[in-house]
Scaffold this motif. Sequence first.
Motif, PDB file in Angstrom:
ATOM      1  N   ALA A 140       0.828  -1.213   0.000  1.00  0.00           N
ATOM      2  CA  ALA A 140       0.000   0.000   0.000  1.00  0.00           C
ATOM      3  C   ALA A 140       0.860   1.259   0.000  1.00  0.00           C
ATOM      4  CB  ALA A 140      -0.934  -0.011   1.208  1.00  0.00           C
ATOM      5  N   ALA A 141       1.943   1.255   0.782  1.00  0.00           N
ATOM      6  CA  ALA A 141       2.833   2.417   0.829  1.00  0.00           C
ATOM      7  C   ALA A 141       3.492   2.653  -0.525  1.00  0.00           C
ATOM      8  CB  ALA A 141       3.897   2.222   1.906  1.00  0.00           C
ATOM      9  N   THR A 142       3.955   1.583  -1.172  1.00  0.00           N
ATOM     10  CA  THR A 142       4.590   1.715  -2.482  1.00  0.00           C
ATOM     11  C   THR A 142       3.597   2.184  -3.529  1.00  0.00           C
ATOM     12  OG1 THR A 142       6.025  -0.140  -1.862  1.00  0.00           O
ATOM     13  CG2 THR A 142       6.051   0.537  -4.161  1.00  0.00           C
ATOM     14  N   PHE A 143       2.390   1.665  -3.475  1.00  0.00           N
ATOM     15  CA  PHE A 143       1.356   2.062  -4.427  1.00  0.00           C
ATOM     16  C   PHE A 143       1.010   3.538  -4.276  1.00  0.00           C
ATOM     17  CE2 PHE A 143      -2.902   2.444  -6.154  1.00  0.00           C
ATOM     18  CZ  PHE A 143      -2.849   1.659  -7.299  1.00  0.00           C
ATOM     19  N   MET A 144       0.924   4.012  -3.040  1.00  0.00           N
ATOM     20  CA  MET A 144       0.599   5.419  -2.812  1.00  0.00           C
ATOM     21  C   MET A 144       1.763   6.327  -3.216  1.00  0.00           C
ATOM     22  SD  MET A 144      -2.473   5.713  -1.823  1.00  0.00           S
ATOM     23  CE  MET A 144      -2.413   7.417  -1.272  1.00  0.00           C
ATOM     24  N   ALA A 145       2.997   5.866  -2.984  1.00  0.00           N
ATOM     25  CA  ALA A 145       4.159   6.685  -3.345  1.00  0.00           C
ATOM     26  C   ALA A 145       4.295   6.824  -4.855  1.00  0.00           C
ATOM     27  CB  ALA A 145       5.430   6.072  -2.761  1.00  0.00           C
ATOM     28  N   PHE A 146       3.901   5.798  -5.598  1.00  0.00           N
ATOM     29  CA  PHE A 146       3.979   5.816  -7.069  1.00  0.00           C
ATOM     30  C   PHE A 146       2.574   5.702  -7.649  1.00  0.00           C
ATOM     31  CE2 PHE A 146       8.125   4.278  -5.681  1.00  0.00           C
ATOM     32  CZ  PHE A 146       8.996   5.004  -6.474  1.00  0.00           C
ATOM     33  N   ARG A 147       1.726   6.659  -7.317  1.00  0.00           N
ATOM     34  CA  ARG A 147       0.328   6.605  -7.762  1.00  0.00           C
ATOM     35  C   ARG A 147       0.219   6.579  -9.285  1.00  0.00           C
ATOM     36  NH1 ARG A 147       0.747  10.654  -4.076  1.00  0.00           N
ATOM     37  NH2 ARG A 147      -0.174  10.329  -2.010  1.00  0.00           N
ATOM     38  N   SER A 148       1.061   7.344  -9.957  1.00  0.00           N
ATOM     39  CA  SER A 148       0.990   7.410 -11.420  1.00  0.00           C
ATOM     40  C   SER A 148       1.726   6.261 -12.094  1.00  0.00           C
ATOM     41  CB  SER A 148       1.579   8.742 -11.902  1.00  0.00           C
ATOM     42  OG  SER A 148       2.933   8.871 -11.502  1.00  0.00           O
ATOM     43  N   ARG A 149       2.452   5.461 -11.311  1.00  0.00           N
ATOM     44  CA  ARG A 149       3.206   4.337 -11.876  1.00  0.00           C
ATOM     45  C   ARG A 149       2.991   3.099 -11.007  1.00  0.00           C
ATOM     46  NH1 ARG A 149       9.238   6.344 -12.880  1.00  0.00           N
ATOM     47  NH2 ARG A 149       9.287   4.376 -14.026  1.00  0.00           N
ATOM     48  N   PRO A 150       1.777   2.545 -11.000  1.00  0.00           N
ATOM     49  CA  PRO A 150       1.487   1.400 -10.125  1.00  0.00           C
ATOM     50  C   PRO A 150       2.286   0.155 -10.474  1.00  0.00           C
ATOM     51  CG  PRO A 150      -0.306   1.763 -11.683  1.00  0.00           C
ATOM     52  CD  PRO A 150       0.611   2.938 -11.804  1.00  0.00           C
ATOM     53  N   GLU A 151       2.868   0.108 -11.684  1.00  0.00           N
ATOM     54  CA  GLU A 151       3.655  -1.072 -12.050  1.00  0.00           C
ATOM     55  C   GLU A 151       4.885  -1.235 -11.157  1.00  0.00           C
ATOM     56  OE1 GLU A 151       5.171   2.367 -14.558  1.00  0.00           O
ATOM     57  OE2 GLU A 151       3.221   1.563 -13.927  1.00  0.00           O
ATOM     58  N   ILE A 152       5.344  -0.148 -10.546  1.00  0.00           N
ATOM     59  CA  ILE A 152       6.493  -0.247  -9.651  1.00  0.00           C
ATOM     60  C   ILE A 152       6.121  -1.037  -8.397  1.00  0.00           C
ATOM     61  CG2 ILE A 152       8.046   1.086  -8.156  1.00  0.00           C
ATOM     62  CD1 ILE A 152       8.257   3.162 -10.302  1.00  0.00           C
ATOM     63  N   ALA A 153       4.912  -0.851  -7.900  1.00  0.00           N
ATOM     64  CA  ALA A 153       4.467  -1.609  -6.728  1.00  0.00           C
ATOM     65  C   ALA A 153       4.396  -3.100  -7.055  1.00  0.00           C
ATOM     66  CB  ALA A 153       3.112  -1.105  -6.248  1.00  0.00           C
ATOM     67  N   TYR A 154       3.821  -3.447  -8.217  1.00  0.00           N
ATOM     68  CA  TYR A 154       3.757  -4.848  -8.610  1.00  0.00           C
ATOM     69  C   TYR A 154       5.162  -5.417  -8.796  1.00  0.00           C
ATOM     70  CZ  TYR A 154      -0.844  -3.045 -10.025  1.00  0.00           C
ATOM     71  OH  TYR A 154      -2.055  -2.411 -10.063  1.00  0.00           O
ATOM     72  N   SER A 155       5.998  -4.642  -9.474  1.00  0.00           N
ATOM     73  CA  SER A 155       7.347  -5.110  -9.786  1.00  0.00           C
ATOM     74  C   SER A 155       8.168  -5.313  -8.518  1.00  0.00           C
ATOM     75  CB  SER A 155       8.056  -4.114 -10.708  1.00  0.00           C
ATOM     76  OG  SER A 155       7.365  -3.971 -11.932  1.00  0.00           O
ATOM     77  N   ARG A 156       7.963  -4.452  -7.528  1.00  0.00           N
ATOM     78  CA  ARG A 156       8.705  -4.606  -6.274  1.00  0.00           C
ATOM     79  C   ARG A 156       8.370  -5.936  -5.613  1.00  0.00           C
ATOM     80  NH1 ARG A 156       8.555  -0.695  -0.832  1.00  0.00           N
ATOM     81  NH2 ARG A 156      10.510  -1.491   0.019  1.00  0.00           N
ATOM     82  N   MET A 157       7.095  -6.278  -5.563  1.00  0.00           N
ATOM     83  CA  MET A 157       6.697  -7.543  -4.957  1.00  0.00           C
ATOM     84  C   MET A 157       7.261  -8.732  -5.734  1.00  0.00           C
ATOM     85  SD  MET A 157       4.866  -6.464  -2.386  1.00  0.00           S
ATOM     86  CE  MET A 157       5.687  -4.878  -2.287  1.00  0.00           C
ATOM     87  N   ALA A 158       7.160  -8.684  -7.067  1.00  0.00           N
ATOM     88  CA  ALA A 158       7.632  -9.797  -7.891  1.00  0.00           C
ATOM     89  C   ALA A 158       9.139  -9.971  -7.792  1.00  0.00           C
ATOM     90  CB  ALA A 158       7.219  -9.568  -9.352  1.00  0.00           C
TER      91      ALA A 158
END
Length: 383
Positions: A140-158
């Motif tokens: 959630a923190a990563t998604f909020m920090a990169f609101r315009s680039r949600p792929e970074i949140a997915y990529s971080r987890m993967a």
Amino acid sequence: MQTIVQRWVANILAVLCILMLVLIYTQKQPPDMSFLSSAGMQNFKTLFISIILEALPFVLLGVLVSALLQMFVSEQTIRRLTPKNPVLGILFACVVGIIFPLCECGMVPVIRRLVLKGMPVYAAVVFILAGPIINPVVYAATFMAFRSRPEIAYSRMALAFAVAAAIGLIVYRFVKRNPIRGAAADLSANGYGTPRNGHELGHSAHADGHKHGHDHSHEHVHVCRHDHTYAHGHEHHDPAHGHGRSRAGRLSGVLGHASDEFFEMGKYLIFGAFLTALIQTWVARESLVSIGQGDFASHLFMMGLGYVSSLCSTSDAFVASSFAATFSTGSLLTFLVFGPMLDLKSTLMLLSAFRARFVLLLSALVIMVVLAASLLYERIFFM
């Protein structure tokens, strides 16, 4: 070791403060403080405060969840849920943060006790690496920090999943000696200690926990505030023995654990925000762009920043987002994955619980695997 480092840092700061006071006192004219109102200083203050304010709610949420789990979920539950099959054990350890989202500061002492109680070393290593990243609060923190680039949140987890699984398999294949300080040396093929049976392991773990709770001079006491004894003498609550406590007592324990962990993480958040604002304000943008777009330099720079800043995984995404305009996506992922897995504070805690040779091996594996995986991931998905 951490106590010695803290003492040296305190002494250096005290000397610097004394020198500053002497210089101010000996000046014939009052010091020129006009730089405090300069445009650069205004940018510095704005960036510094904004990073802290954006990250603070997620730090609070993270320490509260961690405190609740620490009070109400026993280590035996985690050990019992871990599959005995190596591949399944590694996969479970990679995603266990979704179920038990512990902060990385409290991870090492918990894992040490779990290994003494029979958890395989490879599963414990994966738990240490993946747990602070693959959990709902960090996502959630990563998604909020990169609101315009949600792929970074997915990529971080993967990427964190892939890195932790790869290192777990390497540890399972090549580590044949128990890395815990003071534990039996040999490991069987499945990662468990062979010289002891289950009853002896449980007895050893109980004795180890008893020793940590009553020996204030033991090597772990001053390294992490989330072990059985805090540096100031506050006892850490074991959820396995907390079922008889009153509701008010449990609530008090949760709030006490959360406040301790918040202040422990808060100082690293402030330091990380200060360091980031300093770099963003006083390093020329052209220099940052040249470093940030380099094939290897950007990744190495972000790994160094992640190691030194020692940020909590619930707040590092807001620091990373401040570099989004100048650094490549792959280097941002390197920072987001490498920092929670290996930083200055976690190195000190690992050295307190594991043998130095194993810590060096694990550090080298994290550096090489994270760098290789992030470069490969960047070439596949972001080029």
